[in-house]
Scaffold this active site. Structure first.
Site, PDB file in Angstrom:
ATOM      1  N   GLY A  22      44.643  27.436  35.618  1.00  0.00           N
ATOM      2  CA  GLY A  22      43.572  28.493  34.255  1.00  0.00           C
ATOM      3  C   GLY A  22      45.020  30.146  34.396  1.00  0.00           C
ATOM      4  O   GLY A  22      46.381  29.432  34.599  1.00  0.00           O
ATOM      5  N   SER A  23      44.484  31.018  33.838  1.00  0.00           N
ATOM      6  CA  SER A  23      45.209  32.278  33.760  1.00  0.00           C
ATOM      7  C   SER A  23      46.262  32.942  34.270  1.00  0.00           C
ATOM      8  O   SER A  23      47.221  33.600  34.465  1.00  0.00           O
ATOM      9  CB  SER A  23      44.106  33.324  32.930  1.00  0.00           C
ATOM     10  OG  SER A  23      43.403  32.793  32.200  1.00  0.00           O
TER      11      SER A  23
END
Length: 573
Positions: free
Chosen positions: A303-304
């Site tokens: 993810g981020s």
């Protein structure tokens, strides 16, 4: 007739002549001498002619060659504190054919062993046609001596070693365990089995016909103890990491979690904690899930948290600067057949703003400016999709899609952390490039005594720019504000990822990530925190993982005697 006859008395026989008596004497003497001669001859034959055979037969019945157990090598932390040691224990065994059937003796033996008399009788009956059975493995010498003091025929001892882990569940998945024969089965115990195990010795002993030791005769080969293993782990930091992770998992009723802390200057693993865990000293009711070292053997979509790495790839490729601005309106966009969204419309953002707001639109628009796959190329240079090389059994490689599969939508997904998988250890190792002037340091579970050069994967200028952007991410009012450490400047990035199941992404299951570097002025540690499936309204990485980082990093920096680098300490909560 003579008067003797007339009186009825028999006449006396004359005594034997002298020659007859001497003959008998000589015959008897000859027989005695012949017997002695035969006896002496037989003794001579036994001592001279048959001696090798008889001695061999006697030795075969009384002389034995017993193994001398080798002391398994100690596993210690970087300061020499023991993490795994071997202690002497005694195994009791029996020859069922020699154990008396006296119920009183058997009852006393069963009581001393902590068994029911019926259970002991059942085992002895099961092995009745054999000459060996274990009574109890790995007893303390004191407990074993209490059993042997009963002097029950057919019961014997065997000296062994048992592995003991002073840290208990705190470092269980990293160290692993040994089996009942002291052979490594998991973790570093398995990876370094040949180094730790040592070489058993041999001794010649004299035993009686019941197999009881009479005398030690000689040592044929000395036991060679196993080698010692010195880890990069700092036991103090390991306790801190485990404590904070366990508290974070419990607070959010999560399925589990991982913490990895690396030395930003050497790549050494200073701490590696897992939840759930287990006590390697008491494996009763052990949950197999607790055996997994999720930091190394499990790969996840990050993810981020990888957005700073993707940003570094684009800055290093040229054509961008920290002042570059991107219009993320209206907060969504279509690429190929997919729709990419931000949480809301952030409007126009610079590069630091894109990281702070964690804008998927901003990252996608930036990466689509390039004709080359600069982001996945850097991912591979950072070690994604490759084994970390720690030697840990079952270490995962993760995955970066092959070039033939790359499309515009995949380029965009890779820039904001989807479409690839990494282990927490790989993630921490990648961020050493940001903390170490662009040089990525390979992770090491063993203490490194020589300086580590690493590999230059991005320019020092780009590494510093991205570090400064991550510094702005962890400020009051941002989503990562809970990662602040009083007195220290912290660079970090949050991430929240949907978990995948058999039917794709799950609607209500997440993983919260945080990656942090501290202190910014002179990075000393790189920490990755992952909380798996936190329940409740707080499931974002900034809410569940960042606080764990804050508490751990603060304690670790003070323990490592790192001076504060934040001038305005009052600004930190």
């Amino acid at each position: 007739m003579s008067s003797e006859v007339r009186s009825g008395v028999s006449p006396r026989r004359p005594p034997p002549t002298a020659p007859m008596g001497q003959l008998r004497y000589r015959v008897m003497l000859g027989l005695v001498l012949l017997g002695l001669a035969l006896l002496v001859g037989r003794v001579g034959i036994l001592h001279v002619v048959d001696r090798p055979f008889l001695q061999g037969q006697g030795d075969a019945r009384t002389l034995r060659t017993d193994p001398l157990p080798a002391h398994r090598g100690m596993i210690a932390d970087r300061h020499g504190e023991p993490l795994a040691i071997s202690t002497p224990v005694v195994t009791l065994w029996a020859n069922p054919q020699d154990v008396p059937e006296d119920p009183i003796q058997r009852a006393r033996l069963a009581t001393a062993l902590g068994m029911a008399p019926s259970a002991l009788d059942e085992r002895l009956a099961r092995y009745a046609d054999r000459e060996f059975m274990y009574l109890q493995r790995r007893m303390t010498p004191e407990a074993a001596q209490r059993v042997l003091a009963l002097r029950v025929p057919g019961v014997y001892r065997q000296d062994e070693y048992k592995r003991y882990y002073p840290a208990g569940e705190v470092a269980a998945q990293l160290l692993g365990v040994t089996n009942v024969d002291d052979v490594g089965q998991e973790g570093l115990e398995l990876a370094y089995q040949s180094w730790l195990s040592g070489t058993p010795g041999l001794r010649r002993v004299l035993k009686d016909r019941r197999g009881r030791l009479v005398r030690d005769l000689e040592v044929l080969r000395e036991a060679k103890p196993g080698g010692e293993l010195t880890l990069a782990i700092d036991q103090r930091l390991q306790y801190m990491a485990y404590r904070e992770l366990k508290a974070g998992v419990a607070e959010h009723d999560a399925d589990g979690g991982v913490v990895v802390m690396l030395d930003a200057r050497s790549g050494e693993v200073l701490a590696m904690a897992n939840q759930p865990s287990y006590n390697p000293n008491d494996r009763a009711g052990l949950d197999p899930q607790g055996l997994r070292n999720r930091a190394i053997v499990d790969a996840y979509e990050p993810g981020s948290v990888v957005k700073p790495l993707a940003m570094a790839a684009m800055l290093d490729a040229g054509g961008l600067s920290p002042e570059t601005r991107v219009d993320t309106s209206p907060g969504w966009m279509r690429i190929d057949r997919f729709t990419i969204r931000d949480i809301r419309n952030y409007g126009e953002l610079d590069l630091a703003g894109i990281l702070e707001k964690s804008s998927n639109i901003g990252m996608s628009k930036l990466v689509l400016r390039f004709d080359e796959p600069v982001v996945p190329q850097l991912y591979r240079r950072l070690g994604f999709g490759q084994a970390p090389g720690t030697g840990f059994p079952g270490e995962a490689t993760g995955e970066v899609p092959a070039p033939v599969r790359w499309s515009s939508s995949q380029w965009a997904a890779l820039s904001y952390g989807y479409g690839l998988s990494v282990t927490p250890l790989q993630l921490a190792s990648a961020f050493t490039a940001i903390a170490n002037e662009g040089r990525r340091l390979p992770p090491s579970l063993l203490r490194q005594d020589a300086p580590v050069q690493g590999e230059q994967v991005i320019s020092p200028e780009v590494a510093r720019q991205v570090l400064d952007m991550m510094d702005e991410v962890v400020e009051p009012g941002t989503g990562a504000r809970r990662a602040e450490v009083p007195g220290y400047r912290v660079a970090g990035k949050t991430g929240t990822v949907r978990k995948t199941g058999t039917g794709g992404y799950q609607e209500d299951a997440y993983r919260g990530f945080f990656v942090g570097i501290a202190p910014v002025s002179d990075p000393r540690i790189v920490v990755v925190v992952m909380i798996d499936h936190p329940r409740g309204d707080s499931y974002y990485g900034g809410a569940v993982a960042a606080p764990v980082f804050s508490r751990l990093a603060g304690s670790a920096l003070r323990l490592l005697d790192v001076p504060p680098d934040q001038t305005d300490v009052e600004a930190s909560p």
